[in-house]
Scaffold this active site. Structure first.
Site, PDB file in Angstrom:
ATOM      1  N   ASP A  16       0.727  -1.144   0.028  1.00 38.11           N
ATOM      2  CA  ASP A  16      -0.059  -0.127  -0.094  1.00 38.11           C
ATOM      3  C   ASP A  16       0.871   1.256  -0.027  1.00 38.11           C
ATOM      4  OD1 ASP A  16      -2.287  -1.747   0.010  1.00 38.11           O
ATOM      5  OD2 ASP A  16      -1.992  -1.593   2.355  1.00 38.11           O
ATOM      6  N   GLU A  17       2.034   1.244  -0.646  1.00 40.57           N
ATOM      7  CA  GLU A  17       2.772   2.513  -0.592  1.00 40.57           C
ATOM      8  C   GLU A  17       2.620   3.387  -1.691  1.00 40.57           C
ATOM      9  OE1 GLU A  17       3.813  -0.653  -1.142  1.00 40.57           O
ATOM     10  OE2 GLU A  17       5.170  -1.401   0.512  1.00 40.57           O
ATOM     11  N   LYS A  19       1.974   2.203  -5.048  1.00 36.35           N
ATOM     12  CA  LYS A  19       2.823   1.412  -6.358  1.00 36.35           C
ATOM     13  C   LYS A  19       1.901   1.948  -7.656  1.00 36.35           C
ATOM     14  CE  LYS A  19       2.690  -2.372  -4.400  1.00 36.35           C
ATOM     15  NZ  LYS A  19       2.353  -2.094  -3.057  1.00 36.35           N
ATOM     16  N   GLY A  20       0.422   1.882  -7.460  1.00 32.78           N
ATOM     17  CA  GLY A  20      -0.342   1.859  -8.508  1.00 32.78           C
ATOM     18  C   GLY A  20      -0.163   3.282  -9.254  1.00 32.78           C
ATOM     19  N   LYS A  21       0.126   4.165  -8.350  1.00 30.98           N
ATOM     20  CA  LYS A  21       0.204   5.428  -8.684  1.00 30.98           C
ATOM     21  C   LYS A  21       1.576   5.795  -9.545  1.00 30.98           C
ATOM     22  CE  LYS A  21       0.307  10.550  -7.426  1.00 30.98           C
ATOM     23  NZ  LYS A  21      -0.644  11.376  -6.843  1.00 30.98           N
ATOM     24  N   ASN A  41      -4.826 -10.333  -4.014  1.00 36.58           N
ATOM     25  CA  ASN A  41      -4.512  -9.637  -2.660  1.00 36.58           C
ATOM     26  C   ASN A  41      -4.226  -8.381  -2.943  1.00 36.58           C
ATOM     27  OD1 ASN A  41      -2.108 -10.652  -3.808  1.00 36.58           O
ATOM     28  ND2 ASN A  41      -1.024 -11.378  -2.026  1.00 36.58           N
ATOM     29  N   ALA A  42      -3.600  -7.907  -3.983  1.00 35.56           N
ATOM     30  CA  ALA A  42      -3.189  -6.608  -4.433  1.00 35.56           C
ATOM     31  C   ALA A  42      -4.494  -5.497  -4.632  1.00 35.56           C
ATOM     32  CB  ALA A  42      -2.329  -6.505  -5.477  1.00 35.56           C
ATOM     33  N   GLY A  43      -4.312  -4.318  -4.220  1.00 34.78           N
ATOM     34  CA  GLY A  43      -5.461  -3.479  -4.511  1.00 34.78           C
ATOM     35  C   GLY A  43      -4.494  -2.165  -4.686  1.00 34.78           C
ATOM     36  N   HIS A  44      -4.553  -1.812  -6.259  1.00 32.99           N
ATOM     37  CA  HIS A  44      -3.704  -0.827  -6.669  1.00 32.99           C
ATOM     38  C   HIS A  44      -4.984   0.199  -7.158  1.00 32.99           C
ATOM     39  CE1 HIS A  44       0.007  -3.448  -7.508  1.00 32.99           C
ATOM     40  NE2 HIS A  44      -0.476  -3.397  -6.002  1.00 32.99           N
ATOM     41  N   GLN A 226       2.357  -5.776  -3.168  1.00 34.68           N
ATOM     42  CA  GLN A 226       2.660  -6.158  -1.607  1.00 34.68           C
ATOM     43  C   GLN A 226       4.041  -5.349  -1.267  1.00 34.68           C
ATOM     44  OE1 GLN A 226       1.526  -9.614  -3.022  1.00 34.68           O
ATOM     45  NE2 GLN A 226      -0.368  -8.413  -2.682  1.00 34.68           N
ATOM     46  N   THR A 302      -8.272  -3.455  -0.904  1.00 38.85           N
ATOM     47  CA  THR A 302      -8.849  -4.876  -1.329  1.00 38.85           C
ATOM     48  C   THR A 302      -9.893  -5.246  -0.127  1.00 38.85           C
ATOM     49  OG1 THR A 302      -7.016  -5.357  -2.126  1.00 38.85           O
ATOM     50  CG2 THR A 302      -8.228  -7.239  -1.549  1.00 38.85           C
ATOM     51  N   GLY A 304     -11.044  -3.210   2.879  1.00 41.51           N
ATOM     52  CA  GLY A 304     -11.465  -2.166   3.563  1.00 41.51           C
ATOM     53  C   GLY A 304     -11.018  -1.762   5.176  1.00 41.51           C
ATOM     54  N   ASP A 335       2.533  14.880   1.712  1.00 39.00           N
ATOM     55  CA  ASP A 335       1.442  15.982   2.153  1.00 39.00           C
ATOM     56  C   ASP A 335       0.418  15.532   3.143  1.00 39.00           C
ATOM     57  OD1 ASP A 335       0.364  14.068   0.280  1.00 39.00           O
ATOM     58  OD2 ASP A 335      -1.005  15.628  -0.703  1.00 39.00           O
TER      59      ASP A 335
HETATM   60  P1  IMO Z   1      -0.842  -4.336  -2.557  1.00 47.36           P
HETATM   61  O1  IMO Z   1      -0.225  -4.835  -3.780  1.00 47.36           O
HETATM   62  C1  IMO Z   1      -0.885  -4.480   1.919  1.00 47.36           C
HETATM   63  C2  IMO Z   1      -0.832  -8.748   3.445  1.00 47.36           C
HETATM   64  C3  IMO Z   1      -2.174  -8.887   4.263  1.00 47.36           C
HETATM   65  C4  IMO Z   1      -1.679  -9.740   5.327  1.00 47.36           C
HETATM   66  C5  IMO Z   1      -0.510 -10.605   4.522  1.00 47.36           C
HETATM   67  C6  IMO Z   1      -0.849 -11.915   4.006  1.00 47.36           C
HETATM   68  O2  IMO Z   1      -2.003  -3.300  -2.629  1.00 47.36           O
HETATM   69  O3  IMO Z   1       0.031  -3.306  -1.570  1.00 47.36           O
HETATM   70  P2  IMO Z   1      -2.271 -12.589   1.749  1.00 47.36           P
HETATM   71  O4  IMO Z   1      -3.696 -12.366   1.581  1.00 47.36           O
HETATM   72  O5  IMO Z   1      -1.434 -12.141   0.898  1.00 47.36           O
HETATM   73  O6  IMO Z   1      -2.002 -14.002   2.104  1.00 47.36           O
HETATM   74  O7  IMO Z   1      -1.919 -11.702   3.367  1.00 47.36           O
HETATM   75  O8  IMO Z   1      -0.069  -9.570   3.413  1.00 47.36           O
HETATM   76  N1  IMO Z   1      -1.117  -8.095   2.119  1.00 47.36           N
HETATM   77  C7  IMO Z   1      -0.939  -6.722   1.622  1.00 47.36           C
HETATM   78  N2  IMO Z   1      -1.034  -5.677   2.338  1.00 47.36           N
HETATM   79  N3  IMO Z   1      -1.127  -4.286   0.497  1.00 47.36           N
HETATM   80  C8  IMO Z   1      -1.112  -5.498  -0.064  1.00 47.36           C
HETATM   81  O9  IMO Z   1      -0.956  -5.396  -1.545  1.00 47.36           O
HETATM   82  C9  IMO Z   1      -1.177  -6.661   0.441  1.00 47.36           C
HETATM   83  N4  IMO Z   1      -1.456  -8.024   0.089  1.00 47.36           N
HETATM   84  C10 IMO Z   1      -1.214  -8.859   1.255  1.00 47.36           C
HETATM   85  O10 IMO Z   1      -3.089  -7.712   5.014  1.00 47.36           O
HETATM   86  O11 IMO Z   1      -1.034  -9.243   6.107  1.00 47.36           O
HETATM   87 MG    MG Z   2      -3.114  -2.021  -1.680  1.00 44.75          MG
END
Ligand code: IMO
Ligand code: MG
Length: 418
Positions: A16-17, A19-21, A41-44, A226, A302, A304, A335
């Site tokens: 959640d840093e 990356k998508g942007k 699991n990713a949420g971009h 991730q 992903t 909420g 910011d």
């Molecule tokens: P993006 O790409 C933040 C975290 C989950 C959990 C651990 C394992 O948006 O950065 P999993 O479902 O992968 O087996 O969960 O990893 N996690 C993320 N945290 N951003 C993500 O993706 C994540 N994908 C998995 O919250 O702690």
């Molecule tokens: Mg995310």
């Protein structure tokens, strides 16, 4: 902006840093954008022309017309999720299928993987990982155990049907063992096979495509999901995801060699967040932690879930720079800190008896450790409109007495810790 021919963008904290942007900015100059690990699991989250897009399975680059987007062999593919995303994008006017390729070597993530994910989390109870519930761990388990179903298996309907039925039957044993509801193997296989006709035309060899593009002087962007601290090897195990999120995984995850990669950009937030369980050394207690979460809108894209929030941890980012071989850093959401009187940066960890300036492999150390902070004066100005480094306000010198104290204490404790 994209000087490198083959560039990897990786998360360098706990995901959640933003990356998508960053990918969205870089994708404007890329010919191919590929995901190399993880799954839905990713949420971009990307904002384009006042509209918000949240992509889980498809590379964020799809929002740029004319780009080729790939899902590498290292990805686990949730077919239903993928088709849903394709349809949602099409409804908003994007051509997707024409530009999307899926590695025939990628593994399918099936309904039973999600159910096993939930069962496994329930069994762990208070010690749960806090997964996204998308079935990621069980899908990679099958892959490594050499019992997974690959996208290429869909080429042969009867064979795919048998493989899926077999996989569900095996999973049912585990589900019953965990007092979870088993699935009907035939129904699951039928449902996957119904989606087959939309997947098979997308199958490709991602390594060959990327190699050919690079040979023709194309630009390739490898989009990580991730973050480094969620990497199965380098992260805060077992509170990690089940894939290689770090830059080296980009090579194996699409089918090229590490020498093909020219540059690695690490994305970090100006503070730290984590969603799910596990160590977060700089976590800020409420009410300040809650305040930061509200200011930054830190809720999972992903799931909420509210994200845990903390100060910027330079130890973590230095570690991420090492394990990724970072050649550049992109800092996001600076910011969000505009209104703070003081901003803290963690430069080490300490107990009463020892200190570290590096990220330890022994996480029990972190449980009892406190972060050593350098405290910087806040800039107290709206920098959201800044478009270059020069637009940023210059903060007063931070080399004040308190920080010298922190540094000296850290150095003294380190000597003792050796
Ligand atoms: P993006 O790409 C933040 C975290 C989950 C959990 C651990 C394992 O948006 O950065 P999993 O479902 O992968 O087996 O969960 O990893 N996690 C993320 N945290 N951003 C993500 O993706 C994540 N994908 C998995 O919250 O702690
Ligand atoms: Mg995310």
């Amino acid at each position: 902006m994209m000087d490198a021919r083959c560039l990897v963008v990786v998360g360098s904290q706990w995901g959640d840093e933003g990356k998508g942007k960053i990918v969205d900015v870089l994708a404007a100059e890329a010919n191919i954008i590929a995901r190399y690990q993880g799954g839905a699991n990713a949420g971009h989250t990307v904002h384009v022309g006042g509209e918000e897009f949240i992509l889980h399975q498809i590379p964020s680059g799809i929002l740029h017309p004319g780009t080729r987007c790939l899902l590498g062999n290292g990805v686990v593919l949730d077919v239903e999720q993928l088709l849903g995303e394709i349809d949602a994008l099409r409804a908003r006017g994007f051509d997707v299928e024409e530009r999307l390729g899926i590695s025939g070597r990628s593994h399918l993530l099936l309904e039973y993987h999600k159910r096993l994910d939930a069962a496994s989390e329930a069994k762990r109870g208070a010690d749960r990982i806090g997964t996204t519930g998308k079935g990621i761990g069980p899908a990679y388990e099958d892959k490594i155990a050499r019992v997974g179903v690959r996208a290429a298996d869909l080429l042969y309907p009867n064979r795919a049907h048998a493989l899926i039925e077999h996989a569900v039957t095996r999973a049912n044993e585990r589900l019953r063992g965990a007092s979870a509801e088993p699935l009907d193997p035939v129904r699951v296989a039928d449902e996957v096979l119904r989606m087959r006709d939309r997947i098979v035309p997308l199958l490709t060899d991602t390594g060959r495509e990327i190699t050919a593009a690079l040979r023709d002087d194309g630009r390739v962007l490898l989009e990580g999901a991730q973050g480094a601290l969620l990497d199965v090897d380098h992260g805060t195990y077992p509170y990690v995801t089940s894939s290689t999120t770090t830059a080296a995984g980009a090579a194996t995850g699409v089918g090229i060699g590490p020498t093909a990669i020219d540059a690695v950009i690490g994305v970090v937030k100006a503070y730290t967040t984590r969603v799910g369980s596990g160590p977060l050394p700089t976590e800020i207690e409420p009410p300040l932690g809650d305040h930061l979460r509200e200011l930054g809108g830190e809720y999972g894209a992903t799931t909420g879930r509210p994200r845990r929030c903390g100060w910027f941890d330079a130890v973590v980012v230095r570690y991420a720079a090492q394990v990724n071989g970072l050649t550049g850093l992109a800092i996001t959401k600076l910011d969000v800190l505009d209104s703070f009187d003081e901003v803290k940066v963690c430069v080490g960890y300490e107990t009463d008896h020892a200190a570290w300036d590096h990220f330890p492999y022994d996480f029990t150390l972190l449980e009892n450790a406190r972060p050593v902070y350098e405290t910087l004066p806040g800039w107290k100005a709206d920098i959201s409109g800044a478009r270059s480094i020069r637009d940023l306000v210059s903060a007063r010198s931070h080399r004040n007495e308190r920080n010298r104290d922190a540094r000296e204490r850290l150095e003294a404790l380190q000597v003792r810790a050796r």
